[in-house]
Motif scaffolding. Structure first.
Motif, PDB file in Angstrom:
ATOM      1  N   ARG A 175      24.839 -44.994 -27.475  1.00 42.64           N
ATOM      2  CA  ARG A 175      24.755 -45.563 -28.828  1.00 42.64           C
ATOM      3  C   ARG A 175      24.899 -44.472 -29.892  1.00 42.64           C
ATOM      4  N   GLY A 176      24.283 -43.333 -29.648  1.00 40.52           N
ATOM      5  CA  GLY A 176      24.397 -42.240 -30.607  1.00 40.52           C
ATOM      6  C   GLY A 176      25.800 -41.673 -30.666  1.00 40.52           C
ATOM      7  N   LEU A 177      26.400 -41.477 -29.496  1.00 42.38           N
ATOM      8  CA  LEU A 177      27.735 -40.899 -29.448  1.00 42.38           C
ATOM      9  C   LEU A 177      28.771 -41.863 -30.029  1.00 42.38           C
ATOM     10  N   TYR A 178      28.532 -43.159 -29.897  1.00 37.61           N
ATOM     11  CA  TYR A 178      29.456 -44.137 -30.475  1.00 37.61           C
ATOM     12  C   TYR A 178      29.523 -43.991 -32.000  1.00 37.61           C
ATOM     13  N   VAL A 179      28.372 -43.923 -32.655  1.00 38.00           N
ATOM     14  CA  VAL A 179      28.359 -43.791 -34.116  1.00 38.00           C
ATOM     15  C   VAL A 179      29.011 -42.479 -34.528  1.00 38.00           C
ATOM     16  N   TRP A 180      28.696 -41.402 -33.825  1.00 42.74           N
ATOM     17  CA  TRP A 180      29.309 -40.105 -34.132  1.00 42.74           C
ATOM     18  C   TRP A 180      30.835 -40.177 -33.993  1.00 42.74           C
ATOM     19  N   ALA A 181      31.290 -40.700 -32.860  1.00 38.05           N
ATOM     20  CA  ALA A 181      32.737 -40.749 -32.593  1.00 38.05           C
ATOM     21  C   ALA A 181      33.453 -41.659 -33.585  1.00 38.05           C
ATOM     22  N   LYS A 182      32.857 -42.802 -33.888  1.00 40.42           N
ATOM     23  CA  LYS A 182      33.490 -43.765 -34.786  1.00 40.42           C
ATOM     24  C   LYS A 182      33.627 -43.190 -36.204  1.00 40.42           C
ATOM     25  N   LEU A 183      32.613 -42.448 -36.648  1.00 41.55           N
ATOM     26  CA  LEU A 183      32.619 -41.939 -38.021  1.00 41.55           C
ATOM     27  C   LEU A 183      33.364 -40.614 -38.171  1.00 41.55           C
ATOM     28  N   TYR A 184      33.302 -39.760 -37.132  1.00 38.19           N
ATOM     29  CA  TYR A 184      33.759 -38.385 -37.339  1.00 38.19           C
ATOM     30  C   TYR A 184      34.704 -37.847 -36.258  1.00 38.19           C
ATOM     31  N   SER A 185      34.620 -38.346 -35.045  1.00 39.71           N
ATOM     32  CA  SER A 185      35.321 -37.673 -33.950  1.00 39.71           C
ATOM     33  C   SER A 185      35.861 -38.677 -32.936  1.00 39.71           C
ATOM     34  N   PRO A 186      36.964 -39.362 -33.252  1.00 39.82           N
ATOM     35  CA  PRO A 186      37.503 -40.393 -32.358  1.00 39.82           C
ATOM     36  C   PRO A 186      37.799 -39.887 -30.949  1.00 39.82           C
ATOM     37  N   GLN A 187      38.088 -38.593 -30.811  1.00 45.24           N
ATOM     38  CA  GLN A 187      38.396 -38.076 -29.477  1.00 45.24           C
ATOM     39  C   GLN A 187      37.195 -38.172 -28.530  1.00 45.24           C
ATOM     40  N   ASP A 188      35.977 -38.252 -29.099  1.00 44.62           N
ATOM     41  CA  ASP A 188      34.783 -38.369 -28.255  1.00 44.62           C
ATOM     42  C   ASP A 188      34.637 -39.763 -27.654  1.00 44.62           C
ATOM     43  N   LEU A 189      35.470 -40.702 -28.074  1.00 42.34           N
ATOM     44  CA  LEU A 189      35.413 -42.039 -27.487  1.00 42.34           C
ATOM     45  C   LEU A 189      35.792 -42.011 -26.005  1.00 42.34           C
ATOM     46  N   ILE A 190      36.598 -41.042 -25.611  1.00 46.31           N
ATOM     47  CA  ILE A 190      36.981 -40.923 -24.194  1.00 46.31           C
ATOM     48  C   ILE A 190      35.760 -40.573 -23.347  1.00 46.31           C
ATOM     49  N   LEU A 191      34.997 -39.560 -23.799  1.00 46.79           N
ATOM     50  CA  LEU A 191      33.775 -39.185 -23.094  1.00 46.79           C
ATOM     51  C   LEU A 191      32.763 -40.321 -23.146  1.00 46.79           C
ATOM     52  N   LEU A 192      32.654 -40.948 -24.288  1.00 44.81           N
ATOM     53  CA  LEU A 192      31.710 -42.048 -24.434  1.00 44.81           C
ATOM     54  C   LEU A 192      31.946 -43.129 -23.386  1.00 44.81           C
ATOM     55  N   LYS A 193      33.193 -43.486 -23.192  1.00 41.37           N
ATOM     56  CA  LYS A 193      33.471 -44.543 -22.221  1.00 41.37           C
ATOM     57  C   LYS A 193      33.085 -44.118 -20.803  1.00 41.37           C
TER      58      LYS A 193
END
Length: 641
Positions: free
Chosen positions: A524-542
């Motif tokens: 949940r935390g990484l989703y908000v971070w990735a959505k707002l600032y770092s879309p590339q982190d969506l890969i790790l998030l998944k």
């Protein structure tokens, strides 16, 4: 043979499944005097145990390193020894900033006579609840189910096969010694019967309801959240805010769900109780008016007297709540509360790595509860000018004798306008004077010492990542965005290892057991971070999300952690909200978001199926499942749009 009386109590557990469990007053069984017709089991001598907690990386466990009790760390290996020696395992679980944990240590675990009984007849195990959150949840559930209440320290006697037998919280030393003596006699004379009873209680638990599939009935979310609003209003304290008529907790999960509801349905009664609760939590004793940040709860209904520990998970969640509330209510003061709370976290809870530590103790370095935050009248008269003292005496109601032995705890009695009117001052004068007093008190606290628990926990830092990421969107919020980046980096570099999360790390070694809650809140935390600032982190998030599903979910429901002992390994379709939001609902929530964002139909179907369960429970007792209901409600709103 002595006539046996077996007491069962049928309770509705957190999951609202009817579960027969042994009543913990087993000491009342008629065979308390013992009966040699029962099997005594086989006892094998093993090397004498030693206390293994000295210099443990957990500050809480290290505190017990000098106890005469031969404490062991939690592991499945202790049950091998228990079976060899035919002994019950005594598990005591607590945490660093827990007041009654320290009291029981001082009164009982430091007592050589009590320690001797424990060491001779049981295998004593000390657990830091923050390192083993799933075990903590199960122990609390057992005590709650059999006692009608629970808390810390949570103490449970477990059979060598891993089934809970008797549970209790804090016990006075005289009573604790009697319990140990009587139970050891019972076990020696009747261990076979006690084993069977404990296992039978576990085997009678009802299997969780299976999912109804991904096709969720239209309007179900709105139906449930309206019912949650109704139940919440019935529980609400209309005079003081909050819910219930005893101790007051923040209940953030419920407040979040209600806030989600009123943002779309202009329910005036719910809005009123929300605003009253937010105002009282931020103005009275739950909130620290000098350093910022929130205490864990208050022991009274009027939010006056806090339990003085400060937990990372509370402050992270409350900061987010006040940010969202400030935007909905267009209330600048709520935003200030959020900012001050985040600033407190950065100043008092940030580790050199950039991650945030677990908690600040309720006791100061002199062992006084709340001593770090309380102020004696003589000290205030010396520190402050007459003008300053006059203003804060009215603002904080310092005219009366303090209710706490250590002195006054600042709480807002009159607002700035009211103080100004009473003293014939300008509001600006009152504001500047109170600000100056706070600076003086903040400086004075530098001479005080407050023990800290420096563990860096995955789930709790996930909550902090979420709140700091959201705060980065505020005006001049760049420092919060930078703080969020450091938390993100710590999680990714230190807690995500070889495709798995670890609960915590000390000296590069994993500490504790990662649970469903860690995967859920980090996601949940990484989703908000990735959505707002770092879309590339969506890969790790998944990857983290999918690993969470793989480890903790099956068609038989959710498990809190892997490799739990048999007595605590039950799966459940619904997991309730507690101090943290439901881990199952949290993982479902973020999975729905990432599935919709990435067009992942398989993940979307899986998340919807896990959401579509236990309709009778959600309809009948929505209070404990607010996050699940909120997730369902918001999903169906998106579908409407």
């Amino acid at each position: 043979m002595t006539n046996m009386i077996i007491h069962y109590v049928y309770i509705k557990a957190w999951r609202k499944r009817v579960v027969p469990l042994l009543l913990t007053s087993i000491l009342l069984l008629a065979y308390v005097l013992g009966d040699n017709s029962y099997s005594k089991g086989t006892s094998h001598s093993s090397p004498q145990l030693q206390n293994t907690l000295n210099n443990h990386p957990s500050p809480y466990l290290a505190l017990h390193g000098s106890d005469p009790v031969t404490w062991q760390s939690w592991s499945n290996k202790i049950f091998e020894r228990a079976r060899q020696e035919n002994k019950l395992v005594y598990v005591s679980i607590g945490y660093f900033s827990c007041h009654w944990c320290h009291v029981m240590q001082r009164e009982s675990y430091k007592n050589p006579a009590i320690a001797a009984i424990l060491n001779k007849n049981f295998i004593p195990v000390k657990v830091d609840r923050e390192l083993h959150p799933a075990l903590d949840t199960r122990l609390l559930e057992f005590i709650q189910s059999t006692r009608g209440y629970s808390g810390w320290p949570a103490n449970v006697f477990i059979t060598p096969e891993g089934y809970p037998l008797i549970g209790m919280v804090y016990v006075r030393p005289k009573n604790f010694r009697a319990i140990l003596s009587k139970l050891s006699m019972q076990w020696k004379s009747g261990s076979t019967a006690l084993r069977k009873m404990a296992k039978a209680a576990r085997s009678k638990q009802v299997d969780p309801e299976k999912s109804k599939g991904p096709n969720i009935q239209i309007g179900l979310g709105e139906k449930y959240i309206k019912n949650l609003a109704k139940v919440s209003l019935e529980r609400a304290d209309d005079m003081n805010g909050g819910f219930g008529q005893k101790a007051k907790f923040p209940n953030v999960s419920q407040l979040n769900a209600l806030l989600s509801y009123v943002r779309r349905n202009n329910n005036q009664a719910v809005k009123s109780i929300l605003k009253l609760t937010l105002d009282r939590m931020a103005s009275q004793g739950l909130y620290d008016h000098i350093r910022g940040g929130f205490f864990r709860y208050t022991v009274d209904t009027q939010w006056q007297t806090p339990h003085f520990e400060k937990m990372l998970y509370d402050n992270a969640q409350l900061a987010e709540l006040y940010i969202v509330a400030s935007q909905y209510f267009k209330n600048a003061h709520y935003e200030k509360v959020a900012r001050d709370t985040l600033d407190f976290m950065l100043r008092d809870m940030r580790d050199q790595t950039g991650a945030l530590i677990a908690s600040l103790s309720a006791l100061d370095d002199k062992g006084q509860e709340g001593g770090y935050y309380l102020w004696q009248a003589k000290f205030l008269a010396t520190l402050l000018t007459k003008w300053e003292l006059m203003v804060v005496t009215e603002a904080w109601s310092l005219q009366n004798t303090p209710s706490l032995q250590g002195g006054y705890l600042p709480v807002i009695s009159l607002n700035n306008t009211e103080v100004a009117q009473k003293l014939g001052l300008k509001v600006e004068q009152v504001i500047s004077t109170i600000a100056q007093v706070k600076l003086k008190l903040l400086h004075a606290q530098k001479d005080r010492r407050l023990p800290k628990d420096g563990k860096l926990l995955a789930a709790w830092n996930g909550l902090a990542l979420r709140s700091f990421s959201l705060a980065g969107q505020l005006d001049n919020g760049i420092k919060y965005k930078r703080a969020a980046k450091k938390i993100r980096d710590y999680i990714v570099k230190h807690l995500w290892r070889n495709g798995n999360l670890v609960r915590s790390v000390v000296s590069s070694k994993p500490l504790g057991t990662a649970s469903l809650q860690d995967y859920a809140q980090v996601s949940r935390g990484l989703y908000v971070w990735a959505k707002l600032y770092s879309p590339q982190d969506l890969i790790l998030l998944k990857k983290i999300i999918l690993r969470g599903w793989e480890l903790f979910y099956s068609q038989r429901g959710w498990q809190l952690a892997k490799n739990m002992v048999p007595g605590f390994s039950a799966r459940e379709a619904l997991i309730s909200d507690r101090a943290l939001p439901s881990p199952s609902a949290s993982l479902i929530q973020v999975s729905l978001k990432i599935a919709q964002l990435k067009g992942d139909t398989a993940l979307l179907s899986l998340a919807k199926s896990a959401l579509n369960v236990e309709n009778n429970t959600l309809a009948g007792d929505p209070w404990w499942f607010a996050t699940h209901i909120q997730t369902l409600y918001e999903l169906q709103l998106i579908k409407k749009k």
